[in-house]
Design a protein around this motif. Structure first.
Motif, PDB file in Angstrom:
ATOM      1  N   VAL A 132       0.842  -1.198   0.000  1.00 56.56           N
ATOM      2  CA  VAL A 132       0.000   0.000   0.000  1.00 56.56           C
ATOM      3  C   VAL A 132       0.879   1.252   0.000  1.00 56.56           C
ATOM      4  O   VAL A 132       0.654   2.186  -0.778  1.00 56.56           O
ATOM      5  N   ALA A 135       2.268   1.738  -3.357  1.00 58.96           N
ATOM      6  CA  ALA A 135       1.238   2.150  -4.311  1.00 58.96           C
ATOM      7  C   ALA A 135       0.932   3.642  -4.170  1.00 58.96           C
ATOM      8  O   ALA A 135       0.793   4.353  -5.171  1.00 58.96           O
ATOM      9  N   ILE A 136       0.835   4.128  -2.933  1.00 62.28           N
ATOM     10  CA  ILE A 136       0.574   5.555  -2.713  1.00 62.28           C
ATOM     11  C   ILE A 136       1.694   6.391  -3.325  1.00 62.28           C
ATOM     12  O   ILE A 136       1.463   7.339  -4.078  1.00 62.28           O
ATOM     13  N   TRP A 137       2.931   6.008  -3.010  1.00 57.40           N
ATOM     14  CA  TRP A 137       4.063   6.824  -3.474  1.00 57.40           C
ATOM     15  C   TRP A 137       4.252   6.733  -4.982  1.00 57.40           C
ATOM     16  O   TRP A 137       4.754   7.665  -5.609  1.00 57.40           O
ATOM     17  N   LEU A 138       3.837   5.610  -5.569  1.00 60.68           N
ATOM     18  CA  LEU A 138       3.907   5.483  -7.020  1.00 60.68           C
ATOM     19  C   LEU A 138       3.110   6.612  -7.676  1.00 60.68           C
ATOM     20  O   LEU A 138       3.537   7.190  -8.674  1.00 60.68           O
ATOM     21  N   LEU A 139       1.947   6.948  -7.090  1.00 59.36           N
ATOM     22  CA  LEU A 139       1.143   8.046  -7.624  1.00 59.36           C
ATOM     23  C   LEU A 139       1.748   9.400  -7.284  1.00 59.36           C
ATOM     24  O   LEU A 139       1.688  10.336  -8.075  1.00 59.36           O
ATOM     25  N   ILE A 140       2.346   9.497  -6.084  1.00 63.30           N
ATOM     26  CA  ILE A 140       2.947  10.777  -5.696  1.00 63.30           C
ATOM     27  C   ILE A 140       4.136  11.107  -6.599  1.00 63.30           C
ATOM     28  O   ILE A 140       4.386  12.264  -6.929  1.00 63.30           O
ATOM     29  N   ASP A 142       4.400  10.271  -9.673  1.00 62.21           N
ATOM     30  CA  ASP A 142       3.955  10.438 -11.056  1.00 62.21           C
ATOM     31  C   ASP A 142       4.417  11.817 -11.564  1.00 62.21           C
ATOM     32  O   ASP A 142       4.490  12.765 -10.785  1.00 62.21           O
ATOM     33  N   LEU A 146       2.341  14.820  -6.652  1.00 59.44           N
ATOM     34  CA  LEU A 146       2.668  15.770  -5.585  1.00 59.44           C
ATOM     35  C   LEU A 146       4.160  16.060  -5.465  1.00 59.44           C
ATOM     36  O   LEU A 146       4.547  17.173  -5.124  1.00 59.44           O
ATOM     37  N   ILE A 177      13.002   7.248  -0.047  1.00 57.68           N
ATOM     38  CA  ILE A 177      11.990   8.069   0.633  1.00 57.68           C
ATOM     39  C   ILE A 177      10.830   7.194   1.122  1.00 57.68           C
ATOM     40  O   ILE A 177      10.361   7.339   2.252  1.00 57.68           O
TER      41      ILE A 177
ATOM     42  N   PHE B  21       4.807  15.882   6.638  1.00 59.05           N
ATOM     43  CA  PHE B  21       5.463  14.977   5.687  1.00 59.05           C
ATOM     44  C   PHE B  21       4.966  13.543   5.874  1.00 59.05           C
ATOM     45  O   PHE B  21       4.708  12.822   4.912  1.00 59.05           O
ATOM     46  N   PHE B  28      -3.447  11.808   1.225  1.00 60.96           N
ATOM     47  CA  PHE B  28      -3.533  11.716  -0.231  1.00 60.96           C
ATOM     48  C   PHE B  28      -4.283  10.454  -0.630  1.00 60.96           C
ATOM     49  O   PHE B  28      -5.169  10.491  -1.481  1.00 60.96           O
ATOM     50  N   MET B  41      -4.941  14.115 -11.041  1.00 59.24           N
ATOM     51  CA  MET B  41      -3.793  14.561 -11.807  1.00 59.24           C
ATOM     52  C   MET B  41      -3.809  16.065 -12.085  1.00 59.24           C
ATOM     53  O   MET B  41      -3.046  16.549 -12.905  1.00 59.24           O
ATOM     54  N   ILE B 231      -3.478  -6.334  -4.763  1.00 58.85           N
ATOM     55  CA  ILE B 231      -3.240  -4.909  -5.036  1.00 58.85           C
ATOM     56  C   ILE B 231      -2.207  -4.744  -6.139  1.00 58.85           C
ATOM     57  O   ILE B 231      -2.358  -3.905  -7.028  1.00 58.85           O
ATOM     58  N   MET B 245      -7.381   2.607  -7.588  1.00 55.57           N
ATOM     59  CA  MET B 245      -6.188   2.031  -6.974  1.00 55.57           C
ATOM     60  C   MET B 245      -6.051   2.518  -5.532  1.00 55.57           C
ATOM     61  O   MET B 245      -5.769   1.736  -4.616  1.00 55.57           O
ATOM     62  N   MET B 246      -6.302   3.825  -5.314  1.00 54.73           N
ATOM     63  CA  MET B 246      -6.216   4.354  -3.950  1.00 54.73           C
ATOM     64  C   MET B 246      -7.364   3.825  -3.091  1.00 54.73           C
ATOM     65  O   MET B 246      -7.203   3.620  -1.889  1.00 54.73           O
ATOM     66  N   ALA B 249      -6.254   0.542  -1.937  1.00 54.83           N
ATOM     67  CA  ALA B 249      -5.251   0.725  -0.878  1.00 54.83           C
ATOM     68  C   ALA B 249      -5.922   1.116   0.440  1.00 54.83           C
ATOM     69  O   ALA B 249      -5.569   0.619   1.504  1.00 54.83           O
TER      70      ALA B 249
END
Lengths: 309, 279
Positions: A132, A135-140, A142, A146, A177, B21, B28, B41, B231, B245-246, B249
């Motif tokens: 998980v 997966a979150i960071w994969l989008l971040i 992108d 973010l 990270i 952080f 998110f 996006m 997943i 996907m999120m 998750a």
């Protein structure tokens, strides 16, 4: 008459002791069998297989090749690449992890309010499963995600793509990270526990002697939590050497494998994709020796570093 | 005095920046799970978009092929993690009890042997283990996922340390009453060591819930996949959008967050245990 009474009792005690010894053995028997089958045998098997050319799902009998698997690895560019990837990842993660968790534990403990809240907040990523997290960071990471927005904001640039998932060094940084983010809170909690176990009287004595907060941290806290610091260092190092999920998911998600082809990923691919069990075993043995030397260090440290207040 | 206030603000600043952080990726995940790809996006990211796209969750649950394999994989993860936890707790506490309270020949040797397995990283023996499990006919079964992870040296060590301080009077009293040795473990020791058991149970449950590498080796059938496997498959499918996907998750994380908020003490004590290991 008294003796006649005592005698059977003595025997009774002895049989009781013997009975207890047998039960103690029975209670530990499952563990002995379990570890023999699922720890020691596989380890011995890995050593043994590393001297053979053996293929997964192949009917060919394994062929003894001596040290050839090891010699092959030593000459193989991709093996050295994965040693390099593992080393960069492990050092790149463990140094900031130890420094940050140590400092934030110290900072948290200076607060009178919100201590528990901060600890829980920092710890929360450790609750997520590593897939998980990846997966979150994969989008971040992108190109439109973010991370680019943040860097563009920080450097006051506009629309620059920092190529988190395609540039070699950025990709390495990205995996670092993710791992740092997931486990820094966990180690912070360990440091908080270590620091909280220092008796208050020592800090008070230092304050009475005129030490300020910085001196107190530097001359009282830091030396007294040395065992915790050393153990956290070794433990986080070993954890980093065993990383797998983040790299696996990033590669599945389309990132190039070469910069993040850590040794566990490489073992997996060698055994399952390339079906080279012998070669994968040789890599396993090397991984075992590397981790074992760190474990040895950990035992040495915990034996010599005893602090009494 | 003024310097101290300045320092205070400084420290708060660092603590809060760091907390942001840490928490931003989690926020998110939850916010993006309710948005369309277009919103996710968008630059800058719309933290409060006002969009509540619950069909992301529906898509995550239903799957791209409409076969609801996610529900199955959640059940699989629960089943595998629970069974492993029950087995680990029983076996580790039994072994720990035997090592802590019984004197027998070779006890020290057994303890050292068990402790030495802590030095063997799972990643170094996964390939032989995979072959053993295959030979035992447990490939692609729940048993294959559970059995090799039923015991761990740390759990045994933890239970032993805890039970060393268990009052002998309780055990002896039960023995005089004629309770069998196993009965003592079952009726006296087990119910009276719940704090240690809870900590061990949470550690075990989480590590199985989180496990990717071992299921990746053992499980092939889609209906036997655990959450991490599902997943990964879902995330790499062509028709999966970012929001779904999120959502997948988030669904995987919610049970763990609930556990974390209700049993915070035991989560944190798992980490603290390690720091307390000074002796």
């Amino acid at each position: 008459m008294g003796q006649a009474h005592l005698f059977p009792k003595v025997i009774d005690l002895r049989t009781l002791e013997r009975k207890k010894a047998i039960w103690g053995f029975i209670f530990t028997m499952p563990a002995i069998i379990f570890f023999a089958i699922f720890s020691f045998y596989p380890m011995a098997n890995a050593f043994w297989t590393s001297f053979f050319r053996k293929e997964l799902l192949s009917l060919k009998a394994p062929r003894f090749v001596g040290l050839n698997n090891y010699l092959y690895l030593l000459r193989s560019e991709s093996f050295w690449n994965s040693i390099k990837a593992t080393a960069i990842f492990a050092f790149g993660t463990f140094v900031p992890m130890v420094l940050f968790s140590l400092s934030f534990a110290a900072l948290i403990l200076t607060r009178k309010r919100f201590q528990k809240f901060l600890q829980m907040a920092y710890y929360s990523p450790a609750v997520l499963s590593s897939v998980v997290a990846a997966a979150i960071w994969l989008l971040i990471f992108d190109p439109r995600g973010l991370s680019n927005q943040f860097l563009n904001f920080l450097f006051n640039t506009k629309g620059i793509d920092y190529r988190w998932l395609s540039n070699e060094n950025m990709l390495r940084l990205a995996t670092i990270i993710v791992y740092f983010w997931k486990y820094v809170g966990y180690f912070t909690i360990i440091f908080v526990a270590g620091m909280a176990s220092i008796p208050k009287s020592i800090h008070e004595a230092a304050t009475i002697d005129g030490a300020n907060r910085w001196q107190d941290f530097w001359h009282i806290t830091l030396p007294l939590i040395r065992p915790t610091t050393l153990l956290v260092s070794v433990m986080s190092m070993i954890q980093c050497l065993r990383t797998f999920s983040t790299q696996y998911l990033f590669v599945q998600g389309g990132a190039p494998i070469k910069p993040i082809d850590v040794i566990t990923l490489s073992i997996y691919n060698t055994a399952i994709r390339d079906r080279q069990i012998g070669r994968a075993s040789a890599m396993s043995v090397i991984l075992f020796l590397i981790i074992m030397s760190f474990s040895y260090l950990q035992i040495r440290i915990s034996k010599t570093e005893n602090i009494t207040y | 005095m003024r310097q101290s206030v300045f320092l205070d603000i400084f420290i708060w600043f660092f603590l809060i920046v760091f907390a942001v952080f840490i928490l931003v990726p989690i926020l998110f995940m939850f916010t993006a799970s309710l948005m369309s790809s277009k919103n996710i996006m968008r630059i800058p990211y719309p933290w409060i978009s006002g969009e509540f796209r619950w069909q992301n969750y529906w898509q995550a649950i239903k799957g791209n092929d409409g076969k609801f394999f996610y529900l199955k994989s959640i059940w699989n993860s629960f089943l595998v993690a629970s069974l492993t936890t029950i087995g680990t707790v029983l076996l580790c506490s039994l072994t720990g009890y035997g090592l802590a309270k019984y004197r027998f020949k070779g006890r020290t040797f057994v303890l050292l042997m068990i402790l030495s397995t802590m030095m063997i990283p799972f990643e170094a023996i996964m390939i032989p283990l995979y072959l053993i499990v295959t030979n035992m006919g447990m490939q692609d079964t729940y048993a294959g996922l559970i059995v090799p992870l039923l015991m761990n040296a740390f759990g045994i060590f933890m239970m032993r340390q805890y039970l060393l301080t268990f009052p002998d009077e309780l055990i002896d009293a039960a023995r005089i009453d004629g309770t069998s040795e196993f009965g003592i473990y079952w009726k006296i020791v087990l119910p009276n060591s719940l704090p240690a058991i809870a900590t061990l149970a949470i550690l075990t449950f989480r590590s199985q819930w989180d496990n990717l590498l071992w299921p990746l080796l053992i499980i092939q059938s889609p209906e036997k996949k655990t959450i991490p496997l599902y997943i990964i498959q879902f995330a790499t499918e062509k028709y999966t959008n970012e929001g779904a996907m999120m959502a997948a998750a988030a669904i995987a994380s919610i049970p763990m967050f609930i556990l974390f908020f209700t049993l915070t003490k035991y989560f944190l004590s798992g980490a603290e245990l390690f720091a307390a290991r000074k002796d």
